[in-house]
Design an enzyme around this catalytic site. Structure first.
Site, PDB file in Angstrom:
ATOM      1  N   PHE A   1      97.050  40.172 -64.383  1.00 31.02           N
ATOM      2  CA  PHE A   1      95.740  40.110 -63.401  1.00 31.02           C
ATOM      3  C   PHE A   1      96.293  39.726 -62.045  1.00 31.02           C
ATOM      4  O   PHE A   1      95.972  40.267 -60.865  1.00 31.02           O
ATOM      5  CB  PHE A   1      94.807  39.043 -63.852  1.00 31.02           C
TER       6      PHE A   1
ATOM      7  N   PHE B   1      80.616   3.627 -21.248  1.00 29.15           N
ATOM      8  CA  PHE B   1      80.935   2.331 -21.433  1.00 29.15           C
ATOM      9  C   PHE B   1      80.075   1.591 -22.282  1.00 29.15           C
ATOM     10  O   PHE B   1      80.418   0.771 -22.938  1.00 29.15           O
ATOM     11  CB  PHE B   1      80.363   1.628 -19.815  1.00 29.15           C
TER      12      PHE B   1
ATOM     13  N   ASP C   1      99.904  11.072 -56.243  1.00 34.27           N
ATOM     14  CA  ASP C   1      98.635  10.645 -56.347  1.00 34.27           C
ATOM     15  C   ASP C   1      97.562  11.650 -55.376  1.00 34.27           C
ATOM     16  O   ASP C   1      96.567  11.160 -54.845  1.00 34.27           O
ATOM     17  CB  ASP C   1      98.722   9.133 -55.965  1.00 34.27           C
TER      18      ASP C   1
END
Length: 615
Positions: free
Chosen positions: A130, A287, A438
């Site tokens: 396939f 700010f 991992d």
């Protein structure tokens, strides 16, 4: 009675003549159902019903990373490189851009009952019939036709490095085609969003003739199939028209009135004052925003507060680390200037030397970037670039997603492609191949554009050898469900353990479920489940069991099948049977391109339905 027999024979003769001169039937979706025993409707190839047993044919191939130059495409499709160069108007040494359509001349001949061009192909890691037919050969062959050429080789027992014959789909014109001036047939691999009319127009063919050539009454066509395009003349270089230029701003048709010069100065003065006012408002907002409390573990790092963190001297707390590494970390911290941008800080204890050493020498957009380090009160603080959309796991696992939003099919494929590209960099482009060890959804972060960045390299290590070689370890660490069997059982470490973990991760990305929730507590192998699903004989209805319910009604079935085949190849028990990361990158790049086209066509269809429903 005799007259009746004569009439019957005459009718039979007419029917046989029509059968001999009939056009080729469009195969449709049967080509993706490899286990279906019904091989009619040109699944095995086009019937030898033309005027000759051989002819000059043409196919279209879209350039891909492993097959992107004249020579490699010629070798794949068993063509003459000089003819490819001439017809595409390029030199023999030319390299094509990715997904550029290349015309490939081939010699089309009868082999048994079917027209084809036999190409020789060497099995690579992770290949299936396939995958070869629909990915490598881009639907210019079928899994059924390849199996038919190798009746003695079981599809599940392909041996890497062995040679097989791949029949490339082609056909020769029939008499009723040549009678109307059709001299060539071109095999075109259908892309997402293609239409019969659009394909015909691309090659200067008549749409009705194209429908007749494929015995199509309904113009609906499908991805992972090919279409015959009837041509009067041999095709020429395919030129995709550039996008239309942006409209030009209208020029004034009348001169400015008297006194316009003084008014211009007034406009300029008003503009300056307005801009200053806007700048003042923006500055005030910034700010006050800076004074707000930042989320946990995310701080607005500047050169000033970073240097304050670094006021205490770096202490030698790492195991067996060199003074050079300490000096390099110190220089990073002292020269850091993040100009107020958001950054993420990771607090770490213990030995971080290997992670820092690796991140300090890699530079890739799909790997999280280390901006600096500092040491304070017995802890290391690693400063990373900020990923605005957080962990991939927060978007994938349905029970974790509190926002109510979900990733689209195309976004998921893009994320998978980003992860594969980052791993490919680690495996092939660093000094000695590196293994992440991992890889999981929680160790992938998404930036503001939902592009993926691999993070957490605490367990990463160099294999200190060529890709594919194994190292051994007795220290088995990682995340259950993601660890490859050879690593868990024998401590074997190679880049292929990342490939296995990537297969699990890709399954989670598409299904929206954690791997453990899919295969349950009975430790049934994921590959067994996938094999049972992708070999369903009922139109692959079983695939819907593994699709995230959030996008169950909005995903491309054909592309999903290919993705699950890719997942299945990544989860092979034999590490040598798994594909390498560069092959995965190539496959996902192609799937992503097709997904983008599908996404665009789906959006257009949705808009069309909305528009028609408003009347």
């Amino acid at each position: 009675m005799a007259s009746f027999s004569l009439v019957s024979l005459f009718t039979l003769f007419l029917c046989c003549c029509r059968l001999i001169q009939a056009q080729q039937p469009y195969a449709g979706r049967r080509t993706i159902d490899c286990m279906n025993p019904d091989t009619s409707n040109s699944v095995l190839g086009y019937t030898c019903n033309g005027l000759g047993t051989s002819c000059r044919g043409y196919v279209v191939f879209r350039s891909q990373p492993l097959f992107n130059n004249v020579t490699s495409i010629a070798n794949l499709l068993s063509s003459d490189p000089s003819q490819i160069a001439d017809i595409n108007e390029v030199p023999r040494t030319a390299t094509f851009r990715t997904n550029q359509m290349v015309i490939v001349p081939i010699n089309c001949s009868c082999s048994g009952d079917h027209y084809q061009r036999n190409a020789t192909y060497t099995i690579r890691s992770g290949d299936t019939y396939f995958f070869i037919a629909n990915n490598t050969f881009q639907a210019l062959s079928t899994c059924q036709a390849i199996q038919n050429q190798q009746p003695d080789i079981q599809p599940t027992k392909l041996i890497m490095g062995s040679m097989i014959t791949v029949p490339v789909r082609c056909a020769c014109p029939t008499r009723n085609q040549t009678d109307v001036g059709i001299n060539y047939l071109l095999s075109y691999p259908i892309a997402q969003g293609d239409t019969v009319a659009g394909i015909s127009e691309m090659f200067g063919a008549d749409t009705e003739r194209t429908l007749e050539a494929n015995q199509l009454r309904d113009p609906a066509i499908f991805f992972f199939t090919s279409l015959l395009v009837p041509l009067q003349d041999s095709p020429s270089k395919i030129t995709v028209p550039p996008p239309p230029p942006p409209p030009l701003l209208p020029s004034p048709t009348t001169p400015p009135p008297s006194g316009g010069s003084s008014k211009t100065w007034i406009y300029i003065l008003v503009g300056i004052l307005g801009g200053a006012a806007l700048l003042l408002v923006v500055s005030i907002v910034i700010f006050f925003n800076k004074r707000k409390k930042k989320p946990d573990m995310i701080v607005n790092v500047t050169s000033e507060n970073f240097e304050a963190c670094n006021e205490k001297p770096l202490e030698k707390k790492l195991v067996d680390e060199s003074q050079d590494l300490l000096d390099s970390m110190s220089s990073i911290a002292q020269s850091l200037n993040l100009k107020g941008d958001f950054s993420a800080i990771k607090k770490v204890q213990g030995d971080v030397s290997k992670e820092i050493e690796l991140l300090n020498k890699v530079n890739h957009s799909n790997l999280i970037r280390l901006l600096g380090v500092c040491f304070d009160d017995g802890h290391w603080y690693l400063v990373y670039e900020y990923a605005a959309n957080g962990a991939l796991s927060d978007w994938i696992y349905n029970n974790n997603n509190k926002s109510g939003k979900y990733l689209t099919w195309r976004q998921r494929i893009q994320i998978a492609s980003d992860i594969a590209t980052g791993l490919n960099y680690l495996h092939f482009l660093t000094n000695h191949p590196h293994v992440h060890k991992d890889l999981k959804c929680s160790n992938v972060l998404l930036d503001g554009d939902f592009r993926a960045k691999i993070t957490n390299f605490a367990l990463a290590r160099s294999t200190e050898g060529e890709e594919g070689q194994f190292a051994l370890t007795k220290h088995i660490v990682g995340t259950k469900g993601y660890m490859a069997p050879e690593y868990v059982e024998n401590g074997m470490v190679s880049t292929k353990i990342d490939v296995f973990a990537f297969g699990v991760l890709l399954l989670e990305v598409i299904s929206g479920k954690e791997a453990a929730a899919i295969y349950g507590e009975d430790h049934m192998k994921l590959s067994d489940i996938l094999r049972n699903v992708v070999q369903e004989k009922d139109g692959h209805e079983g695939l819907k069991l593994l699709i995230d319910p959030c996008m169950l009604d909005n995903y491309p079935l054909e592309l999903a099948i290919l993705v699950f085949h890719l997942i299945n190849s990544c989860l092979k028990k034999d590490p040598n049977a798994r594909p390498a990361m560069d092959e995965i990158v190539q496959s996902l790049s192609w799937i992503l391109t097709a997904s983008s086209a599908w996404d665009s066509s789906s959006s257009n269809a949705s808009q069309s339905q909305t528009s028609s429903g408003s009347y």
